[in-house]
Design an enzyme around this catalytic site. Structure first.
Site, PDB file in Angstrom:
ATOM      1  N   LEU A  14      64.533   8.706  -0.360  1.00 15.63           N
ATOM      2  CA  LEU A  14      63.348   9.625  -0.176  1.00 15.63           C
ATOM      3  C   LEU A  14      63.411  10.436  -1.338  1.00 15.63           C
ATOM      4  O   LEU A  14      63.808  11.685  -0.880  1.00 15.63           O
ATOM      5  CB  LEU A  14      63.052  10.055   1.181  1.00 15.63           C
ATOM      6  CG  LEU A  14      61.752  10.619   1.717  1.00 15.63           C
ATOM      7  CD1 LEU A  14      60.783   9.325   1.574  1.00 15.63           C
ATOM      8  CD2 LEU A  14      61.798  10.803   3.053  1.00 15.63           C
ATOM      9  N   HIS A  15      63.151  10.039  -2.404  1.00 11.96           N
ATOM     10  CA  HIS A  15      63.284  11.187  -3.622  1.00 11.96           C
ATOM     11  C   HIS A  15      62.438  12.173  -3.745  1.00 11.96           C
ATOM     12  O   HIS A  15      63.052  13.284  -3.667  1.00 11.96           O
ATOM     13  CB  HIS A  15      62.751  10.143  -4.951  1.00 11.96           C
ATOM     14  CG  HIS A  15      63.405   8.854  -5.020  1.00 11.96           C
ATOM     15  ND1 HIS A  15      64.902   8.595  -5.339  1.00 11.96           N
ATOM     16  CD2 HIS A  15      63.125   7.612  -4.782  1.00 11.96           C
ATOM     17  CE1 HIS A  15      65.095   7.257  -5.273  1.00 11.96           C
ATOM     18  NE2 HIS A  15      64.074   6.727  -5.067  1.00 11.96           N
ATOM     19  N   ASP A  16      61.178  12.447  -3.744  1.00 11.47           N
ATOM     20  CA  ASP A  16      60.391  13.148  -3.892  1.00 11.47           C
ATOM     21  C   ASP A  16      60.604  14.540  -3.077  1.00 11.47           C
ATOM     22  O   ASP A  16      60.517  15.679  -3.803  1.00 11.47           O
ATOM     23  CB  ASP A  16      59.018  13.061  -4.325  1.00 11.47           C
ATOM     24  CG  ASP A  16      58.630  12.024  -5.793  1.00 11.47           C
ATOM     25  OD1 ASP A  16      57.918  11.420  -5.794  1.00 11.47           O
ATOM     26  OD2 ASP A  16      59.576  12.205  -6.429  1.00 11.47           O
TER      27      ASP A  16
END
Ligand code: RIB
Ligand code: CA
Length: 313
Positions: free
Chosen positions: A242-244
Site C-alpha cells: 500500500l504505497h501512497d
C-alpha cells in the site's frame, strides 16, 4: 485545527492514492488546501474524476480539485491500467462525482498557493509522477525556496524496481520531472519501494478497514483486496504493498519511518535504466545530499494508524 499542516496533494488516483487521500481527510493535523491531479496510473480525465469521487466518498464536496498535466514533461504517458483497472479505481462502485472540477490548471494553482501562503508553510504530498510539481518549478523557480517539504512516494534503491528491473513507476513515467524536483533545493523526503514493499495490505489489515463500518472503510477494503496481485516471493509474505498512504503516515507520525539524508539522483538518459533512482547511501561520491531516503517502516504501526484514521470518516 489550529496549527494544522498545510498540504497540497498531487495525485494520480489510483487505488492506493485513494487510501492516502481518505487518510488525509480523516486527519485534523492536516489542512488539505487543494488536490491536484496528474496523469499517471491512468489518464488525466480519469485521475481528476477519481479524485473528485474520492472527495465525495469522504464527504468533502468542498475540496478544490484541479486537473494538471496530461502527459509527462518530455515523454509519452505510460499508464498502469493493468494494476488499477481501466478507470484507475477498480474495486468499489463509486458513483460518478457531481462536485465541480475547478477551472484553473493545477500547475498555476500550485504556484499561486506557494506564492500567497507564508513561505515555508505549505508541504507538497506527491503520490504520482512528479510532472505537475516539476512544471510548476520550471515556470516559477522562485517557489522552490517557499516549499516547506516535498514528500513523495517514488523511487527504489535496495528494493529494485516495480515497472522495470530498476525503476519504480512514478519516477519511471517522468524521470525528467523527478530529476528537476530532486535538484530544486527544497527539503525532499522520499517514500520508496524500500519501505512501501514492506507495507503489505494483508487480509487481516484489509479487514480492519472493513471494520470501520463506514463507506470509506468498505471502499478501502475493496480497493486493497488486490487478490490478483499477491507475490509472496517478491514481497516476503502475503499481501500487496500500500504505497501512497506512506506519504500521509509520514506527515502524521514520522517516527514510523527511518532513513538517511543522502544524495538522490535519477537516470534519465539510458533506456535500460531510465527512472532508476540512485541513492548514495554510503557516500561514495562528493555529490551533495539532497533528500531523505526512507528505508525502514513500522508496518504494524502504519496500518494501525491508517485503520484508526479511516474509522473517523
Ligand atoms: O509505484 C507505486 C506508485 O505508482 C504509486 O503511487 C501508485 O499509485 C502508482 O502511481
Ligand atoms: Ca499514485
Amino acid at each position: 485545527m489550529p496549527g494544522a499542516r498545510k498540504i497540497i496533494i498531487d495525485t494520480d488516483p489510483g487505488q492506493d492514492d485513494a487510501v492516502a487521500i481518505l487518510a488525509a481527510f480523516a486527519s485534523p493535523e492536516l489542512d488539505v488546501l487543494a488536490i491536484t491531479a496528474v496523469a499517471g496510473n491512468v489518464g488525466l480525465h480519469h485521475t481528476e474524476r477519481n479524485a473528485r469521487a474520492i472527495c465525495e466518498l469522504a464527504g468533502r464536496r468542498d475540496m478544490r480539485v484541479f486537473a494538471g498535466c496530461d502527459r509527462p514533461t518530455r515523454r509519452p504517458l505510460m499508464e498502469a491500467r493493468h494494476v488499477h483497472g481501466e478507470t484507475g479505481l477498480d474495486g468499489p462502485d463509486l458513483p460518478p462525482p457531481t462536485m465541480p472540477l475547478q477551472p484553473e490548471h493545477a500547475v498555476d494553482v500550485i504556484i499561486e498557493i506557494l506564492r500567497t501562503e507564508p513561505s515555508g508553510s505549505v508541504t507538497l504530498a506527491a503520490l504520482g509522477p512528479l510532472t505537475n510539481i516539476a512544471t510548476a518549478l520550471g515556470r516559477a523557480p522562485d517557489i522552490a525556496s517557499r516549499i516547506a517539504e516535498i514528500v513523495f512516494m517514488g523511487g527504489a534503491y535496495f528494493e529494485l524496481g516495480n515497472v522495470t528491473p530498476v525503476a519504480e513507476f512514478n519516477i519511471y513515467v517522468d524521470p525528467d520531472a523527478a530529476a528537476d524536483v530532486f535538484a530544486c533545493g527544497a527539503k525532499i523526503t522520499s517514500m520508496p519501494l524500500d519501505v512501501t514493499h514492506r507495507a503489505l495490505a494483508t487480509p487481516e489489515r484489509v479487514s480492519a478497514f472493513q471494520a470501520a463500518g463506514n463507506p470509506a472503510g468498505a471502499a478501502i477494503s475493496q480497493l486493497t483486496a488486490f487478490r490478483d496481485r499477491q507475490d509472496p516471493e517478491r514481497y516476503g509474505g502475503i499481501g500487496v504493498p500500500l504505497h501512497d498512504p506512506c506519504v500521509i503516515a509520514y506527515l502524521l507520525e514520522p517516527d514510523l519511518f527511518a532513513g538517511r539524508f543522502v544524495n538522490l539522483e535519477v537516470e534519465t538518459g539510458s533506456e535500460l535504466t531510465r527512472g532508476m533512482t540512485v541513492a548514495d547511501w554510503w557516500r561514495r561520491t562528493d555529490r551533495q545530499p539532497n533528500a531523505t531516503f526512507m528505508r525502514e517502516i513500522d508496518a504494524e504501526g502504519y496500518f494501525r494508524l491508517l485503520a484508526e484514521r479511516i474509522a473517523r470518516l
